[in-house]
Design a protein around this motif. Structure first.
Motif, PDB file in Angstrom:
ATOM      1  N   LEU A 112       0.843  -1.193   0.000  1.00 32.50           N
ATOM      2  CA  LEU A 112       0.000   0.000   0.000  1.00 32.50           C
ATOM      3  C   LEU A 112       0.881   1.248   0.000  1.00 32.50           C
ATOM      4  O   LEU A 112       1.817   1.345   0.808  1.00 32.50           O
ATOM      5  CB  LEU A 112      -0.876   0.028   1.254  1.00 32.50           C
ATOM      6  N   ASP A 113       0.568   2.187  -0.882  1.00 29.54           N
ATOM      7  CA  ASP A 113       1.206   3.502  -0.874  1.00 29.54           C
ATOM      8  C   ASP A 113       0.472   4.347   0.163  1.00 29.54           C
ATOM      9  O   ASP A 113      -0.724   4.607   0.025  1.00 29.54           O
ATOM     10  CB  ASP A 113       1.090   4.108  -2.279  1.00 29.54           C
ATOM     11  N   TYR A 114       1.199   4.761   1.228  1.00 28.27           N
ATOM     12  CA  TYR A 114       0.497   5.469   2.303  1.00 28.27           C
ATOM     13  C   TYR A 114      -0.030   6.838   1.872  1.00 28.27           C
ATOM     14  O   TYR A 114      -0.793   7.474   2.599  1.00 28.27           O
ATOM     15  CB  TYR A 114       1.355   5.567   3.570  1.00 28.27           C
ATOM     16  N   GLY A 115       0.360   7.284   0.676  1.00 25.09           N
ATOM     17  CA  GLY A 115      -0.141   8.556   0.162  1.00 25.09           C
ATOM     18  C   GLY A 115      -1.528   8.461  -0.465  1.00 25.09           C
ATOM     19  O   GLY A 115      -2.139   9.472  -0.787  1.00 25.09           O
ATOM     20  N   THR A 116      -2.051   7.235  -0.638  1.00 27.50           N
ATOM     21  CA  THR A 116      -3.392   7.039  -1.190  1.00 27.50           C
ATOM     22  C   THR A 116      -4.392   6.867  -0.047  1.00 27.50           C
ATOM     23  O   THR A 116      -4.014   6.512   1.073  1.00 27.50           O
ATOM     24  CB  THR A 116      -3.436   5.780  -2.073  1.00 27.50           C
ATOM     25  N   PRO A 117      -5.695   7.100  -0.315  1.00 28.41           N
ATOM     26  CA  PRO A 117      -6.697   6.910   0.748  1.00 28.41           C
ATOM     27  C   PRO A 117      -6.688   5.488   1.321  1.00 28.41           C
ATOM     28  O   PRO A 117      -6.794   5.312   2.535  1.00 28.41           O
ATOM     29  CB  PRO A 117      -8.022   7.203   0.035  1.00 28.41           C
ATOM     30  N   GLU A 118      -6.532   4.475   0.437  1.00 30.45           N
ATOM     31  CA  GLU A 118      -6.509   3.083   0.916  1.00 30.45           C
ATOM     32  C   GLU A 118      -5.288   2.853   1.808  1.00 30.45           C
ATOM     33  O   GLU A 118      -5.361   2.182   2.841  1.00 30.45           O
ATOM     34  CB  GLU A 118      -6.461   2.092  -0.250  1.00 30.45           C
ATOM     35  N   GLY A 119      -4.132   3.405   1.360  1.00 35.77           N
ATOM     36  CA  GLY A 119      -2.911   3.234   2.129  1.00 35.77           C
ATOM     37  C   GLY A 119      -2.977   3.931   3.473  1.00 35.77           C
ATOM     38  O   GLY A 119      -2.567   3.375   4.502  1.00 35.77           O
ATOM     39  N   ALA A 120      -3.525   5.152   3.488  1.00 36.95           N
ATOM     40  CA  ALA A 120      -3.642   5.895   4.748  1.00 36.95           C
ATOM     41  C   ALA A 120      -4.566   5.165   5.725  1.00 36.95           C
ATOM     42  O   ALA A 120      -4.366   5.197   6.937  1.00 36.95           O
ATOM     43  CB  ALA A 120      -4.160   7.306   4.473  1.00 36.95           C
ATOM     44  N   ALA A 121      -5.582   4.486   5.178  1.00 36.77           N
ATOM     45  CA  ALA A 121      -6.530   3.746   6.019  1.00 36.77           C
ATOM     46  C   ALA A 121      -6.031   2.343   6.350  1.00 36.77           C
ATOM     47  O   ALA A 121      -6.690   1.611   7.088  1.00 36.77           O
ATOM     48  CB  ALA A 121      -7.886   3.666   5.316  1.00 36.77           C
ATOM     49  N   LEU A 122      -4.872   1.959   5.767  1.00 31.81           N
ATOM     50  CA  LEU A 122      -4.237   0.651   6.026  1.00 31.81           C
ATOM     51  C   LEU A 122      -5.099  -0.518   5.547  1.00 31.81           C
ATOM     52  O   LEU A 122      -4.974  -1.640   6.051  1.00 31.81           O
ATOM     53  CB  LEU A 122      -3.915   0.482   7.524  1.00 31.81           C
ATOM     54  N   ARG A 123      -5.966  -0.268   4.566  1.00 35.10           N
ATOM     55  CA  ARG A 123      -6.902  -1.299   4.118  1.00 35.10           C
ATOM     56  C   ARG A 123      -6.250  -2.283   3.149  1.00 35.10           C
ATOM     57  O   ARG A 123      -5.682  -1.880   2.132  1.00 35.10           O
ATOM     58  CB  ARG A 123      -8.120  -0.660   3.435  1.00 35.10           C
ATOM     59  N   SER A 124      -6.359  -3.561   3.434  1.00 35.94           N
ATOM     60  CA  SER A 124      -5.833  -4.598   2.552  1.00 35.94           C
ATOM     61  C   SER A 124      -6.593  -4.614   1.239  1.00 35.94           C
ATOM     62  O   SER A 124      -7.825  -4.612   1.232  1.00 35.94           O
ATOM     63  CB  SER A 124      -5.971  -5.969   3.234  1.00 35.94           C
ATOM     64  N   PRO A 125      -5.884  -4.648   0.097  1.00 35.73           N
ATOM     65  CA  PRO A 125      -6.560  -4.716  -1.209  1.00 35.73           C
ATOM     66  C   PRO A 125      -7.451  -5.948  -1.340  1.00 35.73           C
ATOM     67  O   PRO A 125      -8.424  -5.937  -2.093  1.00 35.73           O
ATOM     68  CB  PRO A 125      -5.401  -4.765  -2.211  1.00 35.73           C
ATOM     69  N   SER A 126      -7.143  -7.015  -0.627  1.00 35.47           N
ATOM     70  CA  SER A 126      -7.966  -8.231  -0.696  1.00 35.47           C
ATOM     71  C   SER A 126      -8.940  -8.314   0.482  1.00 35.47           C
ATOM     72  O   SER A 126      -9.494  -9.375   0.762  1.00 35.47           O
ATOM     73  CB  SER A 126      -7.072  -9.475  -0.728  1.00 35.47           C
ATOM     74  N   SER A 127      -9.143  -7.163   1.150  1.00 39.73           N
ATOM     75  CA  SER A 127     -10.122  -7.038   2.249  1.00 39.73           C
ATOM     76  C   SER A 127      -9.798  -7.922   3.451  1.00 39.73           C
ATOM     77  O   SER A 127     -10.694  -8.298   4.206  1.00 39.73           O
ATOM     78  CB  SER A 127     -11.542  -7.341   1.752  1.00 39.73           C
ATOM     79  N   ARG A 128      -8.529  -8.294   3.602  1.00 43.11           N
ATOM     80  CA  ARG A 128      -8.143  -9.079   4.778  1.00 43.11           C
ATOM     81  C   ARG A 128      -8.096  -8.180   6.007  1.00 43.11           C
ATOM     82  O   ARG A 128      -7.745  -7.010   5.916  1.00 43.11           O
ATOM     83  CB  ARG A 128      -6.752  -9.709   4.579  1.00 43.11           C
TER      84      ARG A 128
END
Length: 317
Positions: free
Chosen positions: A187-203
Motif C-alpha cells: 500500500l502507498d500510504y499517500g493514497t486513501p486506501e494506504g492511509a486507512a491501512l486497508r488490505s486490497p484483498s479485504s483481509r
C-alpha cells in the motif's frame, strides 16, 4: 553540527567486554533521539558521548573473564546504551557479541543488531512464532507499516519466513522495492486506501508490526480482525503505554503492545545465520566514511532512508 571529530584514547575493555577495531556501524533513529534529549535525564549517562550502538569489527583485546573470543575474530555486537560506535575503536559487551561469518559483510552485520532484532521481537510480540508451528495456531495475516525502513524491511522478510500473508505500507517510490522483499500486498500510504491501512484483498490483520511513527491507535484498531489481534509498536509514546495497560486490565481482544528492544545473543546468532544463508537480505540506503559521519546522521534524521544507513571506518572518502 552537534557531532565533533576529536582524538581520544583507545578505550580499554573492562570485565566481560571486548575491544573492537571498528569496521562499520549503523545508525538508528534512537541514536539521534538521544542527542535531541528525548531520553533525558536517563541517557546519555555521561558527556562527552560517542554515539551509535550497532557495531561490526575485529576483536583486538579481551576484558577479564571473556573466553569465547580471541583477537582477530570478526564479530558484530550491540552496545546500548553506552554506544561508542562512531569511532575507530569501541568496547562492547561480550554477552551481546556474536561471530560474523565471511558470507556476511561488516556493513551487513552492523545493520542487524538493533533493526533486525527489533523486527524479530516486534513479530514475536504480535504472536508470530519462528519454530515452524505458527501456521496452525498463530497469526495468518500481518501488516507491516513503514516497510521500506530499517526495521520494516527486515519485518517483511521475517514475516514471510514465518509463513504469513504480508500487507505492507511505504511511500510511492518504494512500492516495487517492498514487493521485492516478498510482501504479498503493498500500500502507498499517500493514497486513501494506504492511509486507512486497508488490505486490497479485504483481509483483516491478526498481527501488526507498526514501524511508522504517528499512526493513531484507532486507525490500527479498525483494521484488526474482529476476533482479535496485536499491534506491536516500535515507536511507542506515553499514550501507547497507557493504552496498552488499559487493554490488559479490560482483557481487550485488540491489543497494542509497545516494544522496548531487549537484545538477545541467541536472536542475533539466528539473524546472522539467516543472512549467511541468503534468507534475510540487508538493504543499505547509503554508506559514509567516519570523516563524514555527520552526513549519515543528517540522512537518518530526514527519515526517508530505504533500508539502513552505515558508517564505514575504512570507507573511501
Amino acid at each position: 553540527e552537534g557531532l565533533k571529530h576529536v582524538e581520544v584514547p583507545v578505550p580499554s575493555p573492562k570485565k566481560g567486554e571486548v575491544l573492537l577495531k571498528m569496521e562499520a556501524a549503523s545508525i538508528n533513529p534512537i541514536d539521534w533521539k538521544i542527542q535531541k534529549g528525548m531520553l533525558r535525564p536517563f541517557l546519555p549517562g555521561k558527556f562527552p558521548f560517542t554515539p551509535v550502538g550497532d557495531l561490526a569489527g575485529e576483536v583486538v583485546e579481551l576484558g577479564s573473564g571473556v573466553t569465547n573470543f580471541k583477537p582477530g575474530d570478526k564479530v558484530i555486537s550491540i552496545s546500548f546504551p553506552s554506544g561508542g560506535g562512531l569511532a575507530e575503536y569501541a568496547v562492547a559487551p561480550a554477552s551481546l557479541t556474536v561471530a560474523r561469518p565471511p558470507e556476511v559483510s561488516a556493513v551487513e552485520g552492523a545493520c542487524l543488531p538493533a533493526a533486525g532484532g527489533s523486527a524479530l521481537q516486534l513479530l514475536k510480540l504480535a504472536g508470530v512464532s519462528f519454530d515452524g508451528t505458527s501456521g496452525a495456531t498463530g497469526p495468518k495475516n500481518a501488516l507491516v507499516t513503514a516497510a521500506s525502513g530499517g526495521v520494516g524491511h527486515y519485518a517483511v522478510q521475517l514475516a514471510k519466513l514465518a509463513g504469513l500473508h504480508v500487507t505492507a505500507t511505504c511511500g510511492a517510490r518504494n512500492v516495487d522495492f517492498v514487493r521485492g522483499l516478498g510482501a504479498d500486498e503493498v500500500l502507498d500510504y499517500g493514497t486513501p486506501e494506504g492511509a486507512a491501512l486497508r488490505s486490497p484483498s479485504s483481509r483483516r490483520y491478526d498481527a501488526v508490526a507498526n514501524c511508522a511513527a504517528g499512526v493513531p491507535w484507532p486507525a490500527l484498531k479498525a483494521v484488526l480482525a474482529d476476533d482479535g489481534g496485536t499491534v506491536a509498536d516500535v515507536t511507542p509514546g506515553v499514550g501507547a503505554a497507557l493504552t496498552s495497560i488499559l487493554q490488559k486490565v479490560t482483557f481487550a481482544k485488540k491489543r497494542l503492545a509497545p516494544l522496548m528492544l531487549a537484545p538477545r545473543r541467541e536472536e542475533m546468532e539466528w539473524l546472522v545465520g539467516l543472512a549467511r544463508q541468503g534468507k534475510l537480505r540487508t538493504t543499505v540506503d547509503s554508506r559514509y566514511p567516519l570523516s563524514r559521519a555527520q552526513e549519515a546522521w543528517a540522512k537518518s534524521m530526514e527519515g526517508h532512508a530505504t533500508g539502513k544507513i552505515v558508517v564505514e571506518m575504512g570507507g573511501a572518502e
